[in-house]
Write a protein that holds these residues in place. Structure first.
Motif, PDB file in Angstrom:
ATOM      1  N   HIS A   1      41.563  68.094  59.634  1.00  0.00           N
ATOM      2  CA  HIS A   1      40.336  67.354  59.962  1.00  0.00           C
ATOM      3  C   HIS A   1      40.186  66.051  59.154  1.00  0.00           C
ATOM      4  O   HIS A   1      40.028  64.974  59.728  1.00  0.00           O
ATOM      5  CB  HIS A   1      39.118  68.260  59.752  1.00  0.00           C
ATOM      6  CG  HIS A   1      37.827  67.562  59.958  1.00  0.00           C
ATOM      7  ND1 HIS A   1      37.314  67.323  61.215  1.00  0.00           N
ATOM      8  CD2 HIS A   1      36.951  67.010  59.079  1.00  0.00           C
ATOM      9  CE1 HIS A   1      36.174  66.672  61.091  1.00  0.00           C
ATOM     10  NE2 HIS A   1      35.926  66.469  59.808  1.00  0.00           N
ATOM     11  N   HIS A   2      40.239  66.147  57.849  1.00  0.00           N
ATOM     12  CA  HIS A   2      40.053  64.945  57.033  1.00  0.00           C
ATOM     13  C   HIS A   2      41.140  63.909  57.300  1.00  0.00           C
ATOM     14  O   HIS A   2      40.892  62.719  57.184  1.00  0.00           O
ATOM     15  CB  HIS A   2      39.990  65.292  55.545  1.00  0.00           C
ATOM     16  CG  HIS A   2      38.712  65.977  55.170  1.00  0.00           C
ATOM     17  ND1 HIS A   2      38.549  66.684  54.016  1.00  0.00           N
ATOM     18  CD2 HIS A   2      37.531  66.061  55.837  1.00  0.00           C
ATOM     19  CE1 HIS A   2      37.318  67.177  53.983  1.00  0.00           C
ATOM     20  NE2 HIS A   2      36.688  66.830  55.073  1.00  0.00           N
TER      21      HIS A   2
ATOM     22  N   HIS B   1      34.043  70.555  62.619  1.00  0.00           N
ATOM     23  CA  HIS B   1      33.038  70.865  61.584  1.00  0.00           C
ATOM     24  C   HIS B   1      32.482  72.274  61.774  1.00  0.00           C
ATOM     25  O   HIS B   1      32.222  72.976  60.809  1.00  0.00           O
ATOM     26  CB  HIS B   1      31.860  69.879  61.657  1.00  0.00           C
ATOM     27  CG  HIS B   1      32.151  68.543  61.064  1.00  0.00           C
ATOM     28  ND1 HIS B   1      31.331  67.462  61.244  1.00  0.00           N
ATOM     29  CD2 HIS B   1      33.164  68.109  60.265  1.00  0.00           C
ATOM     30  CE1 HIS B   1      31.825  66.419  60.584  1.00  0.00           C
ATOM     31  NE2 HIS B   1      32.943  66.782  60.000  1.00  0.00           N
TER      32      HIS B   1
ATOM     33  N   TYR C   1      29.027  59.466  62.588  1.00  0.00           N
ATOM     34  CA  TYR C   1      29.595  59.574  63.931  1.00  0.00           C
ATOM     35  C   TYR C   1      28.764  58.834  64.982  1.00  0.00           C
ATOM     36  O   TYR C   1      29.336  58.127  65.823  1.00  0.00           O
ATOM     37  CB  TYR C   1      29.793  61.043  64.331  1.00  0.00           C
ATOM     38  CG  TYR C   1      30.838  61.804  63.518  1.00  0.00           C
ATOM     39  CD1 TYR C   1      31.701  61.156  62.640  1.00  0.00           C
ATOM     40  CD2 TYR C   1      30.962  63.180  63.650  1.00  0.00           C
ATOM     41  CE1 TYR C   1      32.634  61.860  61.906  1.00  0.00           C
ATOM     42  CE2 TYR C   1      31.908  63.894  62.924  1.00  0.00           C
ATOM     43  CZ  TYR C   1      32.736  63.227  62.048  1.00  0.00           C
ATOM     44  OH  TYR C   1      33.668  63.930  61.333  1.00  0.00           O
TER      45      TYR C   1
ATOM     46  N   HIS D   1      28.033  66.865  53.336  1.00  0.00           N
ATOM     47  CA  HIS D   1      28.966  65.871  53.874  1.00  0.00           C
ATOM     48  C   HIS D   1      29.004  65.938  55.404  1.00  0.00           C
ATOM     49  O   HIS D   1      28.909  64.917  56.086  1.00  0.00           O
ATOM     50  CB  HIS D   1      30.351  66.156  53.282  1.00  0.00           C
ATOM     51  CG  HIS D   1      31.420  65.223  53.736  1.00  0.00           C
ATOM     52  ND1 HIS D   1      31.564  63.957  53.234  1.00  0.00           N
ATOM     53  CD2 HIS D   1      32.407  65.377  54.666  1.00  0.00           C
ATOM     54  CE1 HIS D   1      32.597  63.363  53.824  1.00  0.00           C
ATOM     55  NE2 HIS D   1      33.130  64.203  54.702  1.00  0.00           N
TER      56      HIS D   1
ATOM     57  N   GLU E   1      27.964  63.138  58.270  1.00  0.00           N
ATOM     58  CA  GLU E   1      28.892  62.637  59.297  1.00  0.00           C
ATOM     59  C   GLU E   1      28.337  62.888  60.703  1.00  0.00           C
ATOM     60  O   GLU E   1      28.356  61.996  61.545  1.00  0.00           O
ATOM     61  CB  GLU E   1      30.264  63.299  59.131  1.00  0.00           C
ATOM     62  CG  GLU E   1      30.981  62.760  57.909  1.00  0.00           C
ATOM     63  CD  GLU E   1      32.393  63.285  57.746  1.00  0.00           C
ATOM     64  OE1 GLU E   1      33.161  62.655  57.037  1.00  0.00           O
ATOM     65  OE2 GLU E   1      32.715  64.358  58.305  1.00  0.00           O
TER      66      GLU E   1
ATOM     67  N   GLU F   1      40.041  61.765  60.062  1.00  0.00           N
ATOM     68  CA  GLU F   1      39.037  60.800  59.617  1.00  0.00           C
ATOM     69  C   GLU F   1      39.698  59.699  58.794  1.00  0.00           C
ATOM     70  O   GLU F   1      39.567  58.513  59.103  1.00  0.00           O
ATOM     71  CB  GLU F   1      37.968  61.517  58.777  1.00  0.00           C
ATOM     72  CG  GLU F   1      37.149  62.486  59.619  1.00  0.00           C
ATOM     73  CD  GLU F   1      36.098  63.236  58.817  1.00  0.00           C
ATOM     74  OE1 GLU F   1      35.194  63.784  59.441  1.00  0.00           O
ATOM     75  OE2 GLU F   1      36.179  63.287  57.572  1.00  0.00           O
TER      76      GLU F   1
END
Ligand SMILES: [Fe+2]
Ligand SMILES: [Fe+2]
Length: 176
Positions: free
Chosen positions: A55-56, A12, A133, A124, A128, A59
């Motif tokens: 990254h996404h 992030h 998280y 967003h 998270e 997730e």
């Protein structure tokens, strides 16, 4: 913080750095600077490959799937995952619109859509880092954490070349 979420929080930070530079460039364009197409093409490349594919994907394909399992869901007091997935989609759409603006050389559209993306992704990431998280750290047991970590590093290996290219963009942007 668990290692799994620490990895994501660190990613992030890179995304936020690039987003700050994009915002600054939008300010410049707004005050009359010519649209720097190469800059925006590079920024879009970073978002697509690092924020999204790198990254996404961690997730969506790994962490969220674990959190959506029934045994974990029983222990969660709320379920923000649907919303997170919806925001990923929304972000992809804003990036697409920004790209269209860049291709057309439409500064106004680029600024508007890029800003929509920037606001969305900041919000967003905040959710998270501060809600999802910590929830994940609490809900997933040690064995699952270890398993996620292994899958993260496998996923990273597949995208190593793109990752390196994206980190070069972060460094280049930091100097701007
Ligand atoms: Fe996300
Ligand atoms: Fe994220």
């Amino acid at each position: 913080m668990e290692k799994t979420t620490k990895i994501l929080v660190d990613e992030h930070k890179n995304i936020l750095k690039v987003v700050d530079v994009i915002e600054h460039e939008c300010d410049l364009v707004e005050s009359g600077k010519k649209l720097d197409k190469d800059f925006f093409i590079k920024a879009i490349y970073f978002i697509r490959n690092y924020a999204d594919k790198f990254h996404h994907a961690k997730e969506e394909d790994i962490l969220f799937k674990e959190l959506l399992k029934d045994s974990v869901q029983e222990r969660l007091h709320c379920n923000p995952i649907e919303q997170m997935l919806h925001e990923h989609e929304k972000g992809r759409n804003f990036v697409k619109l920004t790209e269209t603006g860049v291709k057309k050389g439409n500064s106004k559209k680029v600024i508007e859509d890029a800003r929509n993306y920037i606001n969305l992704i900041r919000d967003h990431i905040y959710k998270e880092d501060n809600i999802l998280y910590p929830m994940s750290d609490e809900a997933l047991d040690k064995k699952t954490q270890k398993d996620i970590l292994d899958r993260f590093s496998k996923a990273d290996k597949l995208k190593d070349k793109d990752k390196k290219k994206c980190l070069l963009i972060v460094n280049e942007f930091k100097k701007r």
